[in-house]
Design an enzyme around this catalytic site. Structure first.
Site, PDB file in Angstrom:
ATOM      1  CG  ASN A  99      -1.557   1.374   1.439  1.00 63.48           C
ATOM      2  OD1 ASN A  99      -2.447   1.792   0.684  1.00 63.48           O
ATOM      3  ND2 ASN A  99      -1.086   2.098   2.451  1.00 63.48           N
ATOM      4  CB  SER A 150      -4.110   5.267  -8.415  1.00 63.30           C
ATOM      5  OG  SER A 150      -4.804   6.458  -8.733  1.00 63.30           O
ATOM      6  CE1 TYR A 163       0.113   8.146  -6.411  1.00 67.99           C
ATOM      7  CE2 TYR A 163      -1.679   8.511  -7.966  1.00 67.99           C
ATOM      8  CZ  TYR A 163      -1.216   7.991  -6.768  1.00 67.99           C
ATOM      9  OH  TYR A 163      -2.070   7.307  -5.950  1.00 67.99           O
ATOM     10  CB  SER A 166       4.538   5.214 -10.056  1.00 65.24           C
ATOM     11  OG  SER A 166       3.429   5.807  -9.403  1.00 65.24           O
ATOM     12  CE  LYS A 167      -0.106   4.470  -6.738  1.00 59.75           C
ATOM     13  NZ  LYS A 167       0.148   3.519  -5.643  1.00 59.75           N
ATOM     14  CB  ILE A 196      -9.844   7.341  -1.243  1.00 58.56           C
ATOM     15  CG1 ILE A 196     -10.070   6.310  -2.356  1.00 58.56           C
ATOM     16  CG2 ILE A 196     -10.306   6.793   0.103  1.00 58.56           C
ATOM     17  CD1 ILE A 196     -11.494   5.898  -2.592  1.00 58.56           C
TER      18      ILE A 196
END
Length: 265
Positions: A99, A150, A163, A166-167, A196
Site C-alpha cells: 500500500n 489508482s 504518479y 508509477s501506478k 478517496i
C-alpha cells in the site's frame, strides 16, 4: 452445488498479513479492518507515532497479535529486515498488502529527476523488492498479494505525470506476477481507487480551500456523485486477500465510483 461459505467472506482469522503504509489513509483503514477480521498483523509505516496510534486502534478492535516493523521502504536493508522480522515472529506469511506510496503533483515541465526517482523508488521499486522477498514465503502458504494502485494507472491526468506512470507500471506488475505465480497458487491482484478521502492530496500540497473544491468536483468526475471512503477500499482489499476470492488473480479492480468508465463529452 456446494453451499455458500459466508465465513470466507467475513474472516481472515489466523492469516498473517504484512501491510505497508499502515500509518495513515488506506493502509491504516485496511489494518483496522484486518484486525476486526482476525488477521495476525505486521504493520509497516514511516511515521512511528502514527503507526503506534493505528496499532492501538487495531488492538482495541480485537487484533489477535500485532507486530510493528517501521521503516523507509526505499532502504533495501530495511525492506529485508521487515520480511525477516515478520517471518521470524509468525513463522509464516499469508498476505502481502503493498500500500505504501506517495503523490507529487507536477508534470513534464516542472518535475526534476530527483522527484521522479523518489516517486518511482517508493511507488514501484520498493514494491518489487518487498514482493520478491515475500514470494518464497507466500508460495509455502499459497498466499495472496494485493497491491494498492489508482485510477491514475488506468486513465491519464495532467499534473500528476510520474504518479500516473508509477501506478500504470504497478498494474502491469500485478498482472505479470499473477501469471508467474499462478502455477504455485499465489494470487496477485490490485485495487485501483478513485478519489478517496485521505491526507494524501494535502501532503502533496493542496491547501484546505483547494482540497474542498477538489472533493466537490467529485460530484461530476465520479458517476456515483462523491469521493470514496477509506473503508470502501479496505473492504475490497480484504475480499481480494481472503479465500472468498480464491479464483481471482491478475485483476486490477477499480474502486472509483465509476470514474474509470467515464468518457468526457
Amino acid at each position: 452445488m456446494a453451499a455458500v461459505d459466508a465465513f470466507k467472506v467475513s474472516s481472515l482469522k489466523g492469516k498473517v498479513a504484512l501491510i505497508t503504509g499502515a500509518s495513515s489513509g488506506i493502509g491504516a483503514g485496511t489494518s483496522v479492518l484486518f484486525a476486526k477480521l482476525g488477521a495476525l498483523l505486521a504493520l509497516n509505516g514511516r511515521n512511528e507515532n502514527n503507526l503506534n496510534k493505528v496499532a492501538q486502534e487495531c488492538t482495541s478492535c480485537g487484533a489477535a497479535e500485532l507486530l510493528l516493523v517501521p521503516g523507509d521502504l526505499t532502504d533495501e536493508n530495511t525492506v529485508k529486515g521487515i520480511v525477516e522480522k515478520t517471518v521470524a515472529h509468525y513463522g509464516r506469511l499469508d498476505i502481502l498488502v503493498n500500500n505504501a506510496g506517495i503523490l507529487i503533483m507536477s508534470g513534464i515541465e516542472t518535475l526534476d529527476l530527483s522527484q521522479f526517482d523518489k516517486i518511482m523508488n517508493i511507488n514501484l521499486r520498493s514494491v518489487y523488492q518487498l514482493t520478491q522477498l515475500c514470494v518464497p514465503h507466500l508460495i509455502k502458504t499459497k498466499g495472496s498479494i494485493v497491491n494498492v494502485s489508482s485510477v491514475c494507472g488506468r486513465r491519464a491526468f495532467s499534473g500528476v505525470l510520474t504518479y500516473c506512470m508509477s501506478k500504470a507500471a504497478l498494474d502491469q506488475f500485478t498482472c505479470c506476477v499473477a501469471l508467474e505465480l499462478a502455477a504455485k497458487q499465489v494470487r496477485v491482484n490490485s485495487v485501483c481507487p478513485g478519489v478517496i478521502i485521505t491526507e494524501i492530496h494535502k501532503i502533496a500540497g493542496m491547501d484546505e480551500e483547494v482540497y474542498a473544491k477538489f472533493l466537490a468536483k467529485c460530484k461530476e468526475t465520479h458517476p456515483l456523485g462523491r469521493p470514496g471512503e477509506v473503508e470502501e477500499v479496505a473492504q475490497s482489499i480484504a475480499f481480494l486477500a481472503s479465500d472468498a476470492a480464491s479464483f481471482i488473480t491478475g485483476v486490477n479492480l477499480p474502486i472509483d465510483g465509476g470514474r474509470q468508465a467515464m468518457c468526457p463529452r
